[in-house]
Write a protein that holds these residues in place. Sequence first.
Motif, PDB file in Angstrom:
ATOM      1  N   TYR A 125       0.841  -1.406  -0.241  1.00 18.95           N
ATOM      2  CA  TYR A 125       0.256   0.098   0.043  1.00 18.95           C
ATOM      3  C   TYR A 125       0.995   1.040   0.233  1.00 18.95           C
ATOM      4  CZ  TYR A 125       1.043  -1.032   4.896  1.00 18.95           C
ATOM      5  OH  TYR A 125       1.732  -0.926   6.107  1.00 18.95           O
ATOM      6  N   ASN A 127      -0.083   4.082   1.714  1.00 21.65           N
ATOM      7  CA  ASN A 127      -0.329   5.104   3.329  1.00 21.65           C
ATOM      8  C   ASN A 127      -1.360   4.226   3.992  1.00 21.65           C
ATOM      9  OD1 ASN A 127      -1.752   6.421   5.160  1.00 21.65           O
ATOM     10  ND2 ASN A 127      -1.375   7.779   3.634  1.00 21.65           N
ATOM     11  N   LYS A 128      -0.171   3.120   4.959  1.00 25.50           N
ATOM     12  CA  LYS A 128      -0.497   2.633   5.743  1.00 25.50           C
ATOM     13  C   LYS A 128      -1.383   3.228   7.215  1.00 25.50           C
ATOM     14  CE  LYS A 128       2.199   0.396   9.939  1.00 25.50           C
ATOM     15  NZ  LYS A 128       3.484  -0.100  10.390  1.00 25.50           N
ATOM     16  N   GLU A 129      -1.589   3.912   6.870  1.00 22.90           N
ATOM     17  CA  GLU A 129      -2.435   4.633   7.945  1.00 22.90           C
ATOM     18  C   GLU A 129      -3.942   4.713   7.408  1.00 22.90           C
ATOM     19  OE1 GLU A 129      -2.596   8.607   9.548  1.00 22.90           O
ATOM     20  OE2 GLU A 129      -0.317   8.570   9.986  1.00 22.90           O
ATOM     21  N   GLU A 132      -4.818   0.979   6.960  1.00 23.08           N
ATOM     22  CA  GLU A 132      -5.192   0.666   8.643  1.00 23.08           C
ATOM     23  C   GLU A 132      -6.543   0.896   8.702  1.00 23.08           C
ATOM     24  OE1 GLU A 132      -2.087   2.266  11.524  1.00 23.08           O
ATOM     25  OE2 GLU A 132      -0.821  -0.188  10.600  1.00 23.08           O
TER      26      GLU A 132
END
Length: 138
Positions: A125, A127-129, A132
């Motif tokens: 991905y 963007n990890k945030e 999540e």
Amino acid sequence: MSEQSFENEELFLKNLVKAYTEYDAKYILPFLADDFGYSSFWVTAPDLTKDEYTKYIVGKLATMKELNTINKFFMMYEQGTGKPFLLIGSKTPDGGLGCFDVKSNLDGKITSLAIMPSSLYHLGYKNKEEFEKFLGSI
């Protein structure tokens, strides 16, 4: 695969999200090549042709609209190539996550759309945030 085909594939996948969230196939039908085929990893029936898929997706989206189905998606990218895949925010029959795998021809038309287990690919991905948040929403 050229970078251009990935751009076309990503654009189609973004339009697929619009089709599923606005319940309208108009966002994706113009992208389909005449030799388009649709398949699902979990369905043993033959692949659908462009005409068969058009009937299928129009009916499916109408049913989803009637049921007020909320669809969630997240764009992922194959590690190494950057090829886009669209993660589906619902569990597959085996308990994992599925994804849409798309292929385009040199003219940018979509020749293949398949729903596959995301575990078949090495996906990442951007963007990890956001990823999540997506996982927390399903």
